[in-house]
Scaffold this active site. Sequence first.
Site, short mmCIF file in Angstrom:
data_model
loop_
_atom_site.label_atom_id
_atom_site.label_comp_id
_atom_site.label_asym_id
_atom_site.label_seq_id
_atom_site.Cartn_x
_atom_site.Cartn_y
_atom_site.Cartn_z
N CYS A 85 0.87 -1.18 0.00
CA CYS A 85 0.00 0.00 0.00
C CYS A 85 0.91 1.23 0.00
O CYS A 85 2.05 1.13 -0.44
CB CYS A 85 -0.97 -0.02 1.19
SG CYS A 85 -0.22 0.13 2.81
N THR A 86 0.44 2.34 0.48
CA THR A 86 1.24 3.56 0.43
C THR A 86 2.22 3.66 1.59
O THR A 86 3.44 3.62 1.40
CB THR A 86 0.33 4.80 0.39
OG1 THR A 86 -0.60 4.68 -0.69
CG2 THR A 86 1.14 6.07 0.20
N ASN A 141 2.31 1.64 4.44
CA ASN A 141 2.56 0.37 5.12
C ASN A 141 2.21 0.44 6.61
O ASN A 141 2.86 -0.17 7.45
CB ASN A 141 4.01 -0.07 4.91
CG ASN A 141 4.28 -1.50 5.36
OD1 ASN A 141 5.32 -1.78 5.93
ND2 ASN A 141 3.37 -2.41 5.11
N CYS A 187 -1.44 0.58 7.34
CA CYS A 187 -2.86 0.25 7.44
C CYS A 187 -3.25 -0.92 6.54
O CYS A 187 -3.37 -2.05 7.00
CB CYS A 187 -3.69 1.49 7.13
SG CYS A 187 -5.44 1.24 7.51
N ARG A 188 -3.46 -0.66 5.26
CA ARG A 188 -4.02 -1.68 4.38
C ARG A 188 -3.14 -2.90 4.18
O ARG A 188 -3.63 -4.03 4.27
CB ARG A 188 -4.39 -1.07 3.02
CG ARG A 188 -5.53 -0.08 3.11
CD ARG A 188 -5.74 0.66 1.82
NE ARG A 188 -4.60 1.56 1.57
CZ ARG A 188 -4.44 2.28 0.47
NH1 ARG A 188 -5.32 2.18 -0.52
NH2 ARG A 188 -3.41 3.10 0.33
N ASP A 214 -8.18 3.75 1.09
CA ASP A 214 -7.37 4.01 2.29
C ASP A 214 -8.25 4.69 3.33
O ASP A 214 -8.75 5.79 3.10
CB ASP A 214 -6.19 4.91 1.91
CG ASP A 214 -5.20 5.09 3.05
OD1 ASP A 214 -5.47 4.63 4.17
OD2 ASP A 214 -4.15 5.70 2.80
#
Length: 163
Positions: free
Chosen positions: A16-17, A19, A21-22, A130
């Site tokens: 993800c962006t 790293n 959360c998702r 997000d």
Amino acid sequence: MALPAEEQVPAVLFVCTANICRSPMAVALFKTVLAENGIDPTSWRIESAGTWAPQGQPAAPEMVEILAARGLKIARHRSRMVTIKMLEDFHLILTMEAGHKEALLAEFRSLKGKVYLLSEMASENGPVEDPTGGPPEAYIKTSDEIERLLRQGLPRIVELASK
């Protein structure tokens, strides 16, 4: 000639962006989905990273709380940025948004055929939104979406991560 043992292990990297959360959420949920389907997650290499991740940040507290409510612990997670070495070590790289996929393929052309949107595993073509900065419901929605895509896409993930 046999491959070294570590190369025979199915390997998937979630990206993800930041790293926080998702992608770490996807790691925890994927281990659960594997186990529920009779696949030992410890026989896999399952990790996460971010395209613009600050080094060493803890997971988003909201996400830690939501996963804890499901019995999943990721408080020890620390963010990290993707590197070409890391990317080359995985059979399958699953991104949360088209921008992540496009950025990886633009910078590392050798990854063609290894990088997909997570949604593509479930024969879809959309982003996993997000939830960062949103209300708790946004985190729950994101975790439910990731879990749904992992469940629906499991056969394809297993196939591609085992190559």
